[in-house]
Design a protein around this motif. Structure first.
Motif, PDB file in Angstrom:
ATOM      1  N   TYR A 110      58.060  19.823  63.178  1.00 44.51           N
ATOM      2  CA  TYR A 110      59.222  18.951  63.312  1.00 44.51           C
ATOM      3  C   TYR A 110      58.918  17.746  64.193  1.00 44.51           C
ATOM      4  CZ  TYR A 110      62.063  22.826  61.585  1.00 44.51           C
ATOM      5  OH  TYR A 110      62.597  23.812  60.821  1.00 44.51           O
ATOM      6  N   ARG A 111      59.645  16.686  63.920  1.00 49.24           N
ATOM      7  CA  ARG A 111      59.656  15.502  64.778  1.00 49.24           C
ATOM      8  C   ARG A 111      61.023  15.466  65.452  1.00 49.24           C
ATOM      9  NH1 ARG A 111      55.930  11.464  66.412  1.00 49.24           N
ATOM     10  NH2 ARG A 111      57.252   9.943  67.392  1.00 49.24           N
ATOM     11  N   LEU A 112      61.068  15.273  66.762  1.00 43.48           N
ATOM     12  CA  LEU A 112      62.309  15.242  67.527  1.00 43.48           C
ATOM     13  C   LEU A 112      62.641  13.805  67.885  1.00 43.48           C
ATOM     14  CD1 LEU A 112      64.451  17.044  68.910  1.00 43.48           C
ATOM     15  CD2 LEU A 112      63.022  16.943  70.943  1.00 43.48           C
ATOM     16  N   ARG A 113      63.869  13.369  67.557  1.00 41.44           N
ATOM     17  CA  ARG A 113      64.300  12.020  67.897  1.00 41.44           C
ATOM     18  C   ARG A 113      65.022  12.063  69.237  1.00 41.44           C
ATOM     19  NH1 ARG A 113      67.479   9.048  63.393  1.00 41.44           N
ATOM     20  NH2 ARG A 113      69.047  10.593  63.963  1.00 41.44           N
ATOM     21  N   GLU A 114      64.533  11.296  70.189  1.00 36.88           N
ATOM     22  CA  GLU A 114      65.040  11.314  71.558  1.00 36.88           C
ATOM     23  C   GLU A 114      66.490  10.850  71.659  1.00 36.88           C
ATOM     24  OE1 GLU A 114      64.006   9.200  75.806  1.00 36.88           O
ATOM     25  OE2 GLU A 114      62.671   8.934  74.123  1.00 36.88           O
ATOM     26  N   ASP A 164      69.282  11.005  69.763  1.00 32.21           N
ATOM     27  CA  ASP A 164      70.426  11.878  69.465  1.00 32.21           C
ATOM     28  C   ASP A 164      70.028  13.342  69.261  1.00 32.21           C
ATOM     29  OD1 ASP A 164      69.079  11.627  67.128  1.00 32.21           O
ATOM     30  OD2 ASP A 164      70.779  10.916  65.946  1.00 32.21           O
ATOM     31  N   ASN A 165      68.795  13.690  69.642  1.00 33.25           N
ATOM     32  CA  ASN A 165      68.315  15.066  69.570  1.00 33.25           C
ATOM     33  C   ASN A 165      68.206  15.587  68.135  1.00 33.25           C
ATOM     34  OD1 ASN A 165      67.301  17.354  70.754  1.00 33.25           O
ATOM     35  ND2 ASN A 165      69.289  18.303  71.012  1.00 33.25           N
ATOM     36  N   ALA A 166      68.147  14.679  67.171  1.00 36.34           N
ATOM     37  CA  ALA A 166      67.969  15.091  65.778  1.00 36.34           C
ATOM     38  C   ALA A 166      66.508  15.461  65.555  1.00 36.34           C
ATOM     39  CB  ALA A 166      68.358  13.948  64.851  1.00 36.34           C
ATOM     40  N   HIS A 167      66.275  16.386  64.641  1.00 40.61           N
ATOM     41  CA  HIS A 167      64.898  16.712  64.309  1.00 40.61           C
ATOM     42  C   HIS A 167      64.709  16.695  62.798  1.00 40.61           C
ATOM     43  CE1 HIS A 167      66.975  20.610  64.565  1.00 40.61           C
ATOM     44  NE2 HIS A 167      66.138  21.032  63.641  1.00 40.61           N
ATOM     45  N   ALA A 168      63.519  16.255  62.395  1.00 39.00           N
ATOM     46  CA  ALA A 168      63.199  16.117  60.982  1.00 39.00           C
ATOM     47  C   ALA A 168      61.996  16.982  60.649  1.00 39.00           C
ATOM     48  CB  ALA A 168      62.888  14.661  60.660  1.00 39.00           C
ATOM     49  N   GLN A 199      53.995  11.768  60.139  1.00 40.37           N
ATOM     50  CA  GLN A 199      54.021  11.438  61.566  1.00 40.37           C
ATOM     51  C   GLN A 199      53.428  12.600  62.341  1.00 40.37           C
ATOM     52  OE1 GLN A 199      58.144  10.877  62.486  1.00 40.37           O
ATOM     53  NE2 GLN A 199      58.240   8.846  61.590  1.00 40.37           N
ATOM     54  N   ASP A 200      53.139  12.358  63.617  1.00 39.87           N
ATOM     55  CA  ASP A 200      52.681  13.438  64.484  1.00 39.87           C
ATOM     56  C   ASP A 200      53.884  14.282  64.894  1.00 39.87           C
ATOM     57  OD1 ASP A 200      50.043  12.561  64.433  1.00 39.87           O
ATOM     58  OD2 ASP A 200      50.325  11.281  66.180  1.00 39.87           O
ATOM     59  N   PRO A 201      53.811  15.597  64.707  1.00 37.74           N
ATOM     60  CA  PRO A 201      54.953  16.450  65.054  1.00 37.74           C
ATOM     61  C   PRO A 201      55.115  16.625  66.561  1.00 37.74           C
ATOM     62  CG  PRO A 201      53.134  17.777  64.267  1.00 37.74           C
ATOM     63  CD  PRO A 201      52.718  16.353  64.100  1.00 37.74           C
ATOM     64  N   ASP A 202      56.342  16.930  66.966  1.00 39.11           N
ATOM     65  CA  ASP A 202      56.664  17.242  68.360  1.00 39.11           C
ATOM     66  C   ASP A 202      56.753  18.752  68.572  1.00 39.11           C
ATOM     67  OD1 ASP A 202      57.025  14.531  69.246  1.00 39.11           O
ATOM     68  OD2 ASP A 202      58.943  14.528  68.184  1.00 39.11           O
ATOM     69  N   ILE A 203      57.191  19.475  67.545  1.00 42.26           N
ATOM     70  CA  ILE A 203      57.487  20.894  67.666  1.00 42.26           C
ATOM     71  C   ILE A 203      56.896  21.663  66.490  1.00 42.26           C
ATOM     72  CG2 ILE A 203      59.385  22.586  67.691  1.00 42.26           C
ATOM     73  CD1 ILE A 203      61.122  20.334  68.887  1.00 42.26           C
TER      74      ILE A 203
END
Length: 89
Positions: free
Chosen positions: A8-12, A14-18, A48-52
């Protein structure tokens, strides 16, 4: 056992994740699944590079979840039920 590994990618803002990538595979145990996730992190072609990374049993039970790289807002993970690296549920 059959597991589903998701990145997942985390958007800072609004805390949305894709969801960036999802792979279903057969592994012997949780340690083998974590090793497979580390390998996929280097080899899987993602936009993209994942966060999680999250590893779930095919029946939906969460086995493992960890941040892949630093997340800018610590609060972004506070409302989630993520398992920290090195811990199992």
């Amino acid at each position: 056992m059959k597991v589903v590994i998701e990145f997942y990618r985390l958007r800072e803002l609004d805390n949305a994740h894709a969801l960036l990538g999802r792979v279903t595979c057969d592994v012997l145990d949780t340690d083998a699944a974590i090793g497979m996730a580390r390998s996929l992190l280097r080899t899987l072609d993602m936009p993209q590079d994942p966060d999680i990374v999250s590893i779930n049993h095919d029946l939906g039970c969460k086995l493992y979840c960890a941040t892949v790289r630093p997340v800018w807002k610590e609060a972004a993970l506070s409302k989630r039920q993520f398992i920290r690296e090195g811990q199992q549920q």
